[in-house]
Write an enzyme that holds these catalytic residues in place. Structure first.
Site, short mmCIF file in Angstrom:
data_model
loop_
_atom_site.label_atom_id
_atom_site.label_comp_id
_atom_site.label_asym_id
_atom_site.label_seq_id
_atom_site.Cartn_x
_atom_site.Cartn_y
_atom_site.Cartn_z
N CYS A 31 -24.58 -83.50 -45.56
CA CYS A 31 -25.65 -83.64 -44.57
C CYS A 31 -26.99 -84.00 -45.20
CB CYS A 31 -25.86 -82.34 -43.81
SG CYS A 31 -24.38 -81.61 -43.17
N ARG A 73 -25.15 -90.05 -48.97
CA ARG A 73 -24.65 -88.69 -49.16
C ARG A 73 -23.36 -88.44 -48.40
NH1 ARG A 73 -28.84 -85.27 -50.93
NH2 ARG A 73 -28.03 -83.48 -49.82
N TRP A 131 -22.28 -84.10 -41.79
CA TRP A 131 -20.95 -84.22 -42.39
C TRP A 131 -20.19 -83.00 -41.88
CZ3 TRP A 131 -17.53 -82.17 -46.15
CH2 TRP A 131 -16.66 -83.08 -46.74
N ASN A 191 -28.56 -78.08 -43.04
CA ASN A 191 -27.59 -78.51 -44.05
C ASN A 191 -27.07 -77.23 -44.70
OD1 ASN A 191 -26.22 -79.75 -46.10
ND2 ASN A 191 -28.02 -80.60 -47.13
N GLY A 192 -25.74 -77.10 -44.84
CA GLY A 192 -25.19 -75.88 -45.44
C GLY A 192 -24.15 -75.26 -44.51
N GLU A 227 -9.51 -90.76 -64.35
CA GLU A 227 -10.73 -91.26 -63.72
C GLU A 227 -10.47 -92.61 -63.02
OE1 GLU A 227 -13.39 -90.14 -62.80
OE2 GLU A 227 -14.78 -91.81 -62.64
N LYS A 252 -11.00 -93.27 -59.06
CA LYS A 252 -11.84 -94.35 -58.54
C LYS A 252 -11.06 -95.19 -57.54
CE LYS A 252 -14.94 -93.24 -59.35
NZ LYS A 252 -15.58 -92.21 -60.18
N GLU A 258 -10.32 -93.24 -54.22
CA GLU A 258 -11.44 -92.88 -53.33
C GLU A 258 -12.08 -94.09 -52.64
OE1 GLU A 258 -14.80 -91.72 -56.74
OE2 GLU A 258 -14.80 -90.64 -54.88
N HIS A 312 9.47 -87.51 -67.96
CA HIS A 312 9.71 -86.17 -67.44
C HIS A 312 9.57 -86.13 -65.92
CE1 HIS A 312 9.92 -84.63 -71.49
NE2 HIS A 312 8.81 -85.27 -71.77
N LYS A 344 -21.44 -87.80 -51.09
CA LYS A 344 -21.92 -87.96 -52.46
C LYS A 344 -22.13 -86.61 -53.14
CE LYS A 344 -23.43 -90.10 -56.06
NZ LYS A 344 -22.38 -90.63 -56.93
C1 AGP Z 1 -16.60 -89.17 -58.04
O1 AGP Z 1 -16.43 -90.51 -57.86
C2 AGP Z 1 -16.70 -88.32 -56.91
N1 AGP Z 1 -17.16 -88.89 -55.76
C3 AGP Z 1 -16.70 -86.82 -57.10
O2 AGP Z 1 -15.47 -86.51 -57.69
C4 AGP Z 1 -17.83 -86.16 -57.91
O3 AGP Z 1 -17.73 -86.53 -59.25
C5 AGP Z 1 -17.75 -84.64 -57.73
O4 AGP Z 1 -17.94 -84.32 -56.38
C6 AGP Z 1 -18.72 -83.88 -58.59
O5 AGP Z 1 -20.04 -84.20 -58.29
P1 AGP Z 1 -21.23 -83.81 -59.26
O6 AGP Z 1 -21.01 -84.55 -60.54
O7 AGP Z 1 -22.46 -84.26 -58.53
O8 AGP Z 1 -21.18 -82.33 -59.44
#
Ligand code: AGP
Length: 608
Positions: free
Chosen positions: A2, A27, A72, A97-98, A481, A485, A488, A504, A603
């Site tokens: 949010c 965000r 959100w 927010n929260g 990683e 990527k 997501e 395995h 985000k």
């Molecule tokens: C990465 O592409 C993500 N969107 C997500 O995994 C992110 O790295 C994670 O939420 C941690 O965020 P931070 O580094 O702000 O703590």
């Protein structure tokens, strides 16, 4: 997650609120809304979908005091009725927010007192609670403060009352919120990027702060209720650094910013022939002397950075290292080692699970704590004893890119400091590592020059449903990683395995429809990796290999080789990350997804 914007001014604040919301879009959100005082009434507009839709709805809306929000969904589905602001009796408006953990008992109590709930959100209890105190004669500030004592959970809040058209109340605990200071006008926002068109002078509110804001003045009260002065800081974030420029997406821009971001992060060592603990804070040398192991806590991409660091820390510095997902660690019964250095990694510094994990570690008796973070004013940086700020600049795309590679740079510096302190680094080795680090910006630029070729390669993924990523050793986390990527932003199901694990289990999945992407650095595990790749090829799997020079892996039918410009030794994981970022980006373009704001993701994950 949010986003909040609020303003009290002499001019119409609706364009300011909308622009602020647009800048907070990164965000993540599913609905948006705003409320202003217009002609003596609360004028609220809300919509599901984009801020652009809200803009269309608010063409005739105006007012000099208002609050706005991107939501959100946590409690209650994404819908207009659940979107903020929430109102009570057309008198009070609130954005939040929260998460309020005790909202059910409060809702029962307030319903019994006659309040009618029109949403499924936890936020609605806050607005009715404030109303219940306000209608009994409390000032808006006091009504808010009393209400806060009844809330359990996390919040950043903006509050207005229709009969109080010159005042905005805000508060924060567990969720970020800052104030913007203008000339004859003041603002609030979840982060500074929202306010840059109107001011770069900001006050970072601290945990438990409540502020009463008017056009010409403001008062801030700390968690104990005492009036306090917080410094006005001039934000270093420029309007330009958060604008897209000529790039198509923020993710693409941020991928290309990596050479500069890495160079900036290396600033503290750019002219030195030796490295000192002081780059991690004044007390770092004493802490590093006292510790006998490392515990890294992080989420998502930051967790992957921690996994790479484990290889470096154990091999180069000879110090035992464990890496844990923050959301697991915080609830696990672990055996604390007070002599461990707890390192939290985070781009935002506001990730709820990572914050909770650090608090948990501290409660268990950990005193040596270090935050490696990209946001100077964040909660994690304030909480940890030691800190290192990555200098990636604002990262807007939900998919983390430059934050990851700069975290790796910071972790490599940490490795060198610890290795040196433990007598495991000769002067010559130290100089060589520093030279290698200084070469990184140029080396990353060369990898980025592969972009057109990778864009072409990505065309072959347009119809794929699944993908398998392979890596070995310190490149296994890079495979993780790469898979993260791809999933997501392109929504292709992707898994990553250490290549040795193939037989395995995951080998059963390999057929002509399963592309297998492999990271092939020219290191000691190369021959092992080649055998694993043969296993894939023998099952008809199509291979996409990012190979260093002199690996002698040749392109042939079903084997696509992307030649990396150079091998970077220990720093190779950083270079191998870049083509996987570009691959995910171009596959997402093929798929036509919303690259910077992928579905269901935020985000900064500021709630659990
Ligand atoms: C990465 O592409 C993500 N969107 C997500 O995994 C992110 O790295 C994670 O939420 C941690 O965020 P931070 O580094 O702000 O703590």
């Amino acid at each position: 997650m949010c986003g909040i914007v609020g303003a009290v001014a002499q001019r119409n604040v609706v364009p300011i609120l909308l622009e602020g919301l647009q800048r907070l879009e990164y965000r993540g959100y599913d609905s948006a809304g705003l409320v202003v005082i217009q002609d003596g009434q609360l004028q609220r507009e809300r919509s599901t979908g984009r801020v652009a839709d809200l803009r269309l709805k608010t063409t005739g809306t105006h007012g000099t005091l208002g609050i706005a929000h991107t939501r959100w969904a946590t409690h209650g589905v994404p819908s207009e009725r659940n979107a903020h602001p929430h109102l009570s009796n057309n008198l009070i408006g609130v954005v939040h927010n929260g998460i309020i953990e005790n909202y059910e008992s409060l809702r029962t109590r307030l319903s019994a007192a006659g309040y009618v709930f029109t949403s499924d959100t936890d936020t609605e209890v806050i607005v009715h609670l404030i109303h219940s105190h306000y209608k009994n004669g409390a000032s808006l500030l006091d009504a808010t403060r009393t209400s806060l004592t009844e809330l359990i959970g996390a919040y950043a809040l903006g509050v207005i009352a229709v009969d109080n058209p010159d005042q905005l109340i805000c508060a924060r605990r567990g969720s970020p919120l800052l104030m913007g200071v203008g000339v004859g006008e003041h603002f609030i926002a979840s982060d500074v990027s929202a306010l840059l068109p109107v001011t770069n002078r900001v006050i970072y509110l601290e945990e438990g702060d409540v502020a009463e804001i008017e056009r010409q003045s403001y008062r801030i009260f700390n968690a104990s209720g005492a009036e306090v002065t917080r410094p006005v800081q001039v934000s270093k974030i420029s309007n330009e650094s958060v604008s897209l420029g000529t790039y198509r997406h923020y993710m693409q821009k941020e991928i290309h910013e990596q050479p500069q971001a890495i160079a900036d992060t290396l600033e503290s060592v750019c002219n030195s022939t030796s490295i000192i603990p002081g780059i991690f804070g004044a007390e770092a040398a004493a802490s590093f002397d006292a510790v006998n192991s490392i515990l890294i806590l992080a989420c998502g991409t930051s967790y992957h950075a921690g996994l790479v660091a484990r290889y470096w820390l154990e091999e180069i510095a000879g110090i035992p290292c464990t890496v844990e997902i923050a959301s697991e660690y915080r609830y696990r019964t672990s055996v604390p080692n007070p002599k461990a250095l707890v390192v939290v990694l985070s781009q935002s510094g506001e990730t709820a699970d990572t914050q909770a994990a650090l608090n948990h570690a501290m409660a268990l008796g950990h005193v040596h704590t270090l935050a490696i973070c990209n946001v100077a004013e964040s909660a994690l940086v304030r909480l940890a004893k030691l800190r290192f700020l990555t200098r990636a600049g604002p990262e807007i795309g939900v998919a983390s890119t430059k934050a990851f590679t700069t975290q790796l740079v910071a972790l490599f510096l940490l490795t060198l400091v610890l290795a040196k302190q433990r007598g495991r680094l000769t002067e010559a080795q130290e100089r060589q590592h520093l030279n290698d680090l200084r070469h990184l910006p140029a080396a990353t630029q060369k990898v980025l020059d592969l972009e057109p070729k990778i864009a072409k390669l990505a065309e072959q993924f347009a119809t794929k449903q699944h993908a398998l990523f392979l890596g070995r050793g310190m490149h296994y986390p890079i495979a993780l990683e790469g898979a993260l990527k791809l999933k997501e932003i392109s929504y292709i199901h992707a898994e990553a395995y250490p290549a040795g694990e193939l037989k395995h289990g995951p080998l059963a999945l390999v057929d002509k429809d399963m592309p297998v992407i492999s990271v092939a650095p020219n290191d000691v595990l190369l021959e092992k990796l080649k055998s694993n790749l043969h296993e894939v090829r023998a099952r008809g799997g199509e291979l996409f290999v990012f190979a260093d020079a002199n690996t002698h892996i040749r392109s042939e039918d079903g084997v696509h080789i992307m030649q990396m410009p150079e091998h970077a030794g220990y720093l190779s994981p950083i270079l191998h990350t870049l083509p996987l970022q570009l691959l995910a980006y171009y596959v997402a373009l093929q798929k036509g997804t919303d690259v910077d704001k992928p579905r269901n993701l935020a985000k900064s994950v500021t709630v659990e």
